[in-house]
Write an enzyme that holds these catalytic residues in place. Structure first.
Site, PDB file in Angstrom:
ATOM      1  N   SER A   1       0.817  -1.218   0.000  1.00  0.00           N
ATOM      2  CA  SER A   1       0.000   0.000   0.000  1.00  0.00           C
ATOM      3  C   SER A   1       0.846   1.261   0.000  1.00  0.00           C
ATOM      4  O   SER A   1       0.610   2.181  -0.793  1.00  0.00           O
ATOM      5  CB  SER A   1      -0.957   0.005   1.202  1.00  0.00           C
ATOM      6  OG  SER A   1      -0.233   0.010   2.429  1.00  0.00           O
TER       7      SER A   1
ATOM      8  N   ARG B   1      15.353  -1.486   7.468  1.00  0.00           N
ATOM      9  CA  ARG B   1      16.105  -2.075   8.586  1.00  0.00           C
ATOM     10  C   ARG B   1      17.408  -2.677   8.088  1.00  0.00           C
ATOM     11  O   ARG B   1      17.407  -3.430   7.101  1.00  0.00           O
ATOM     12  CB  ARG B   1      15.277  -3.159   9.275  1.00  0.00           C
ATOM     13  CG  ARG B   1      14.262  -2.614  10.262  1.00  0.00           C
ATOM     14  CD  ARG B   1      13.794  -3.708  11.201  1.00  0.00           C
ATOM     15  NE  ARG B   1      13.182  -4.830  10.493  1.00  0.00           N
ATOM     16  CZ  ARG B   1      13.074  -6.059  10.982  1.00  0.00           C
ATOM     17  NH1 ARG B   1      13.562  -6.344  12.175  1.00  0.00           N
ATOM     18  NH2 ARG B   1      12.489  -7.015  10.283  1.00  0.00           N
TER      19      ARG B   1
ATOM     20  N   ASP C   1      -4.699  -2.646  -1.235  1.00  0.00           N
ATOM     21  CA  ASP C   1      -3.317  -2.174  -1.121  1.00  0.00           C
ATOM     22  C   ASP C   1      -2.994  -1.043  -2.095  1.00  0.00           C
ATOM     23  O   ASP C   1      -2.925   0.119  -1.720  1.00  0.00           O
ATOM     24  CB  ASP C   1      -2.350  -3.343  -1.328  1.00  0.00           C
ATOM     25  CG  ASP C   1      -2.148  -4.159  -0.062  1.00  0.00           C
ATOM     26  OD1 ASP C   1      -2.185  -3.570   1.029  1.00  0.00           O
ATOM     27  OD2 ASP C   1      -1.951  -5.377  -0.157  1.00  0.00           O
TER      28      ASP C   1
ATOM     29  N   GLY D   1     -26.004  -0.113 -14.557  1.00  0.00           N
ATOM     30  CA  GLY D   1     -27.293  -0.004 -15.222  1.00  0.00           C
ATOM     31  C   GLY D   1     -27.295  -0.544 -16.636  1.00  0.00           C
ATOM     32  O   GLY D   1     -28.343  -0.596 -17.287  1.00  0.00           O
ATOM     33  N   GLN D   2     -26.128  -0.959 -17.142  1.00  0.00           N
ATOM     34  CA  GLN D   2     -26.027  -1.550 -18.479  1.00  0.00           C
ATOM     35  C   GLN D   2     -25.772  -3.048 -18.311  1.00  0.00           C
ATOM     36  O   GLN D   2     -24.713  -3.438 -17.827  1.00  0.00           O
ATOM     37  CB  GLN D   2     -24.872  -0.924 -19.266  1.00  0.00           C
ATOM     38  CG  GLN D   2     -24.887   0.581 -19.325  1.00  0.00           C
ATOM     39  CD  GLN D   2     -25.952   1.130 -20.264  1.00  0.00           C
ATOM     40  OE1 GLN D   2     -26.626   0.382 -20.972  1.00  0.00           O
ATOM     41  NE2 GLN D   2     -26.116   2.436 -20.267  1.00  0.00           N
TER      42      GLN D   2
ATOM     43  N   GLN E   1     -26.118  -2.016 -24.350  1.00  0.00           N
ATOM     44  CA  GLN E   1     -26.483  -0.620 -24.124  1.00  0.00           C
ATOM     45  C   GLN E   1     -27.899  -0.364 -24.626  1.00  0.00           C
ATOM     46  O   GLN E   1     -28.253  -0.756 -25.740  1.00  0.00           O
ATOM     47  CB  GLN E   1     -25.531   0.320 -24.857  1.00  0.00           C
ATOM     48  CG  GLN E   1     -24.212   0.579 -24.158  1.00  0.00           C
ATOM     49  CD  GLN E   1     -23.422   1.638 -24.899  1.00  0.00           C
ATOM     50  OE1 GLN E   1     -23.137   1.488 -26.080  1.00  0.00           O
ATOM     51  NE2 GLN E   1     -23.075   2.701 -24.199  1.00  0.00           N
TER      52      GLN E   1
END
Length: 416
Positions: free
Chosen positions: A18, A38, A169, A249-250, A273
């Site tokens: 992330s 580290r 992420d 909606g399609q 469509q």
């Protein structure tokens, strides 16, 4: 070539996916991103899912290009001193530690403001501070579960599913990136930095806004007319899973193409469509549906939408997926082949656009990575290899004014 973030210095205290996805984009835009790791260990992804023994894993190299790496032990007095000097000169600091971790290092937000009031502090957490899950460890699929994606993904007769795309992420990293860029612009007006926090749950939810839309519609109506469950199925009190149906909606669905019996990706996605229904009928050889009252409107089609897709599939199953898309595109039908990652890795158009880039790291050699998804007219990000662990430690310390002897002493004292 001038770049948008040239002269901006970023301290990258992030690991896994992330945070690095955010800071990598800052580096692509020209910022000097210093990844603080580290000593002797580095980002955990350097070691995860290796394909070559003792070499940085692709998990790391594909999320950390264009950065510089220093090894720094912030538990030592010398390490803390270096950290303060870095903060004093930085424009942005980004971290995705567990809640409270950076405070325990001695670098609270209040202390950071004292050191450098112009610094912008970017922070990624699994959940917002007011969430009951604030102390829960969060990874990709945890965020998808808590953000509304899992409950609305999958088929209605099966369990929740998580997406293979990094909604928890990398999506969170992109959201934080937007916030950091906004904070940089705000600093131009105020002269001061600020804290920008981004929760993984919120980032997933932001991509699920149409599902929150659907929840409110469901609460009022008791049904959702564009979902496959309508009108013959039943709805509960929460937004259901809709399989491969289109969410805007399609109506849409995954359809088989020639070779599907042996090729797991011999499919296309087909969208119907409303405004293009006449062309759709012509494309699939059903001109009689144009005026048939049982098919002429989206509302009329919904009760037998799967019969319609089955009829379309009778055609697509006879041809290759690429041929199907080429044919359907002539009728302005929204569709696409289901591309495998193998196909994507070999796609010449993605190489040409810079969406897939080949880079070379000294030890690993050549490898593919995903390039910058935005295309700019004034500059092109130069995608470079990820750094080796501690590759730039000496150079960064010298820039801070440390001598070779002081650097050697810090190494002796395990501060670097």
């Amino acid at each position: 070539m001038s770049t948008p973030l040239q002269g901006i210095k970023v301290l990258d205290f992030t690991g896994v996916q992330s945070g690095p996805s955010c800071t990598q984009m800052l580096a692509w835009f020209g910022a000097d991103v210093i990844k603080i790791e580290r000593p002797g260990v580095g980002d955990v992804t350097r070691h995860q899912l290796r394909d070559i023994p003792d070499i940085d894993a692709l998990y790391f190299t594909m999320l950390n290009s264009n950065k510089r790496s220093i090894e720094l032990n912030t538990k030592t007095a010398e390490g803390k001193e270096v950290m303060e000097k870095l903060i004093r000169e930085a424009d942005i600091l980004v971290e995705n530690f567990h809640p409270g971790a950076i405070d325990h290092m001695g670098f609270t937000w209040e202390h950071i403001q004292e050191i450098n009031p112009r610094l912008i502090f970017g922070s990624i957490k699994g959940f917002d501070e007011c969430s009951p899950y604030v102390n829960v460890k969060a990874y990709e699929n945890v965020a998808q579960a808590a953000g509304g994606a899992a409950s609305t993904t999958g088929f209605w007769d099966g369990p929740p599913l998580v997406s293979a795309a990094a909604l928890g992420d990398s999506n969170t990293g992109m959201h934080l990136l937007i916030g950091l860029l906004a904070a940089l612009l705000h600093r131009e007006k105020t002269g001061r930095g600020q804290r920008v926090t981004m929760s993984m749950q919120d980032a997933v939810l932001n991509l699920c806004r149409v599902k929150l839309r659907d929840q409110q519609r469901l609460d009022k109506l008791g049904y959702l007319e564009e979902y496959p469950q309508y009108p013959n199925g039943t709805f509960g009190d929460a937004v259901p899973r809709g399989g491969n149906a289109g969410g805007g909606g399609q109506p849409g669905w995954i359809l088989k193409c020639k070779g599907w019996e042996t090729d797991p990706n011999a499919y296309i996605y087909f969208t119907i469509q409303e405004q293009n229904w006449e062309n759709t009928c012509k494309a699939i050889g059903k001109p009689e549906w144009i005026t048939d009252s049982a098919y002429s409107t989206a509302h009329a089609r919904q009760p037998h939408i799967f019969d319609i897709f089955a009829e379309i599939e009778k055609y697509t199953v006879t041809i290759d997926k690429h041929e199907a898309v080429a044919y359907l595109t002539q009728f302005d039908i929204p569709c696409a082949p289901v591309l495998s990652m193998k196909e994507i890795s070999l796609d010449p158009s993605l190489r040409q656009s810079g969406s897939v880039v080949e880079v070379e790291q000294p030890l690993r050699g050549k490898y593919l990575t995903v390039g910058c998804p935005m295309k700019f007219s004034a500059f092109t990000p130069d995608i470079k290899a990820a750094p080796l662990l501690g590759e730039h430690t000496a150079a960064v310390l010298q820039e801070l004014g440390y001598s070779d002897d002081e650097i050697a002493a810090m190494k002796q004292n395990h501060a670097i």
